[in-house]
Design a protein around this motif. Sequence first.
Motif, PDB file in Angstrom:
ATOM      1  N   LEU A 132      -0.875  -0.689  -0.556  1.00 24.86           N
ATOM      2  CA  LEU A 132      -0.008  -0.320   0.073  1.00 24.86           C
ATOM      3  C   LEU A 132       1.290   0.167  -1.100  1.00 24.86           C
ATOM      4  O   LEU A 132       1.535  -0.098  -1.968  1.00 24.86           O
ATOM      5  N   GLU A 133       2.090   1.559  -0.402  1.00 24.65           N
ATOM      6  CA  GLU A 133       3.158   2.116  -1.299  1.00 24.65           C
ATOM      7  C   GLU A 133       3.951   1.305  -0.848  1.00 24.65           C
ATOM      8  O   GLU A 133       4.403   1.191   0.573  1.00 24.65           O
ATOM      9  N   ASP A 134       5.423   1.061  -1.968  1.00 21.74           N
ATOM     10  CA  ASP A 134       6.612   0.370  -2.035  1.00 21.74           C
ATOM     11  C   ASP A 134       6.880   1.443  -1.669  1.00 21.74           C
ATOM     12  O   ASP A 134       7.619   2.438  -1.785  1.00 21.74           O
ATOM     13  N   LEU A 135       7.757   1.662  -0.254  1.00 21.88           N
ATOM     14  CA  LEU A 135       8.606   3.501   0.316  1.00 21.88           C
ATOM     15  C   LEU A 135       9.465   2.190   0.291  1.00 21.88           C
ATOM     16  O   LEU A 135      10.760   3.574  -0.391  1.00 21.88           O
ATOM     17  N   GLY A 136       9.857   1.747  -0.221  1.00 20.87           N
ATOM     18  CA  GLY A 136      11.738   1.276  -1.400  1.00 20.87           C
ATOM     19  C   GLY A 136      12.128   2.073  -1.607  1.00 20.87           C
ATOM     20  O   GLY A 136      13.334   3.321  -1.991  1.00 20.87           O
ATOM     21  N   PRO A 137      12.081   2.818  -3.575  1.00 22.14           N
ATOM     22  CA  PRO A 137      12.052   3.466  -4.555  1.00 22.14           C
ATOM     23  C   PRO A 137      12.341   4.688  -3.577  1.00 22.14           C
ATOM     24  O   PRO A 137      12.947   5.942  -3.907  1.00 22.14           O
ATOM     25  N   GLN A 160      12.861  -6.313   7.710  1.00 23.89           N
ATOM     26  CA  GLN A 160      12.339  -6.934   6.962  1.00 23.89           C
ATOM     27  C   GLN A 160      10.840  -7.392   7.380  1.00 23.89           C
ATOM     28  O   GLN A 160      10.265  -8.293   6.612  1.00 23.89           O
ATOM     29  N   ALA A 161      10.098  -6.994   8.444  1.00 26.91           N
ATOM     30  CA  ALA A 161       9.495  -7.605   9.043  1.00 26.91           C
ATOM     31  C   ALA A 161       8.162  -7.084   7.944  1.00 26.91           C
ATOM     32  O   ALA A 161       6.828  -7.435   8.039  1.00 26.91           O
ATOM     33  N   ASP A 162       8.378  -6.207   7.368  1.00 24.91           N
ATOM     34  CA  ASP A 162       7.369  -5.273   6.911  1.00 24.91           C
ATOM     35  C   ASP A 162       7.891  -4.969   5.362  1.00 24.91           C
ATOM     36  O   ASP A 162       7.670  -4.868   4.608  1.00 24.91           O
ATOM     37  N   GLN A 163       9.205  -5.879   5.268  1.00 27.07           N
ATOM     38  CA  GLN A 163       8.644  -6.714   3.546  1.00 27.07           C
ATOM     39  C   GLN A 163       9.127  -7.776   3.062  1.00 27.07           C
ATOM     40  O   GLN A 163       9.251  -9.284   3.667  1.00 27.07           O
ATOM     41  N   TRP A 164       7.883  -7.588   2.049  1.00 26.14           N
ATOM     42  CA  TRP A 164       7.771  -9.253   1.534  1.00 26.14           C
ATOM     43  C   TRP A 164       7.516  -8.843  -0.048  1.00 26.14           C
ATOM     44  O   TRP A 164       7.165  -7.589  -0.939  1.00 26.14           O
ATOM     45  N   SER A 165       7.083 -10.102  -0.784  1.00 27.74           N
ATOM     46  CA  SER A 165       7.579  -9.807  -2.257  1.00 27.74           C
ATOM     47  C   SER A 165       5.594  -9.938  -3.004  1.00 27.74           C
ATOM     48  O   SER A 165       5.659  -9.830  -3.876  1.00 27.74           O
ATOM     49  N   LEU A 166       4.760 -10.680  -1.531  1.00 28.64           N
ATOM     50  CA  LEU A 166       3.219 -10.222  -1.988  1.00 28.64           C
ATOM     51  C   LEU A 166       3.040 -11.680  -2.155  1.00 28.64           C
ATOM     52  O   LEU A 166       1.672 -12.218  -2.815  1.00 28.64           O
ATOM     53  N   GLY A 176       8.709  -5.637  -1.620  1.00 28.17           N
ATOM     54  CA  GLY A 176       8.914  -4.197  -1.335  1.00 28.17           C
ATOM     55  C   GLY A 176       8.918  -3.946   0.233  1.00 28.17           C
ATOM     56  O   GLY A 176       8.318  -5.003   1.130  1.00 28.17           O
ATOM     57  N   GLN A 177       9.238  -2.258   0.557  1.00 27.65           N
ATOM     58  CA  GLN A 177       9.512  -2.341   1.264  1.00 27.65           C
ATOM     59  C   GLN A 177       7.539  -1.681   2.250  1.00 27.65           C
ATOM     60  O   GLN A 177       8.030  -0.502   1.758  1.00 27.65           O
ATOM     61  N   TYR A 178       7.028  -2.207   2.578  1.00 25.83           N
ATOM     62  CA  TYR A 178       5.409  -1.869   2.890  1.00 25.83           C
ATOM     63  C   TYR A 178       5.153  -0.983   3.795  1.00 25.83           C
ATOM     64  O   TYR A 178       4.226  -0.319   4.215  1.00 25.83           O
ATOM     65  N   ALA A 179       6.203  -0.573   5.206  1.00 21.14           N
ATOM     66  CA  ALA A 179       6.157  -0.314   5.763  1.00 21.14           C
ATOM     67  C   ALA A 179       7.246   0.441   6.553  1.00 21.14           C
ATOM     68  O   ALA A 179       7.994  -0.328   6.627  1.00 21.14           O
ATOM     69  N   LEU A 180       7.530   1.419   7.520  1.00 21.04           N
ATOM     70  CA  LEU A 180       8.731   2.025   8.122  1.00 21.04           C
ATOM     71  C   LEU A 180       8.574   1.590   9.822  1.00 21.04           C
ATOM     72  O   LEU A 180       7.039   1.261  10.230  1.00 21.04           O
TER      73      LEU A 180
END
Length: 359
Positions: A132-137, A160-166, A176-180
């Motif tokens: 997955l791409e980190d969408l944050g940047p 936040q539900a799609d944001q995780w440190s892995l 990272g924000q891995y989904a919107l």
Amino acid sequence: MDTHAHDRRRFLALAAGAAAAPLLTACGSGFGGNDSKSDGSAADDITGSFDWKREKGTTVKALLNKHPYTDALIADLKSFTEKTGIKVEYDVFPEDNYFDKLTVDLSSGRASYDVFMLGAYMVWQYGPPNWLEDLGPWMRNSSATGAEWDQGDFFPNLLQADQWSLKAGAPLGQGGQYALPWGWETNVVAYNTEVFRKLGVKPAESFDELTELAATIKRKAPGAGYDGMYGIAVRGSRSWATIHPGFMTMYARNGLKDFTVDGGKLTPAMNSPEAVAFTEDWARMVKRGGPPSWTSYTWYQCSSDLGAKKAGMLFDADTAAYFQAVKGASPASGKIAFHPGRRGRTGRWPPTCGSGRSA
């Protein structure tokens, strides 16, 4: 494919997600982009003023789950192409094999799709392998994302539900924000008001009452003119999607956990005596008042049965009932109401977001 082309395709996928997401809504799932760079984001390579036509003439490939959300997205693709000059090609698969298709494609190391639908729970599976791409940047780069983008359009807990440190056991909302978010639901009990009135029953306020109510409807509905009606529609197919609506909502409201963190490691908790007892109670409810072909049921069948007056109740995402409740949508339209189900141990209804589509 050369690196520049690969990065450009990622940009296109994220641009598509950024353009579409604010026009829809979201929670349990959304759009994710693939092939994340381990040494930084391709968003860093986008400079200058934002230009909707920057990638005019290029093509994005999307993998989509069969869903009314998807229908809405497809209907809007023409306007997206007119605005950006980007052509979108897509494949649509039913939910019961969609994630099998996606997992095989991503794990091949040569993913065929630039953008795809997933749920927040899939970030746990697809994030650590770097799929997955980190969408944050991209969200933070005004050269890559237009000024129309407003993060405030989303409820914070949905992002936040799609944001995780892995990192296993780490809380959501960090990293990272891995989904919107694209579409969100809450899990409730929908019921046929006409059936309830004829049988003289009312919505259940506890799980035991829900079990008895489902059994009562299954037993008495045929005598009230509803031949073949059963009590409550719930999912039962051997799929990732079966546990997260009604079952997981009641599981959590009973204060039960799937995992706990012990010494920095995840420890299974779904085999605790309390969790096993609840699972047995759930199966008892289905046996007494559920659909005869329960083990093959997905949300498609559950929703259809409520609309066709084959089920007196549905415990699932609220939208699964809404699609049957709108005027002219089904024989039960105009006769469907909603009830939140039993409260949690604190006497309150904990927030539940059991399903949805992220991008």
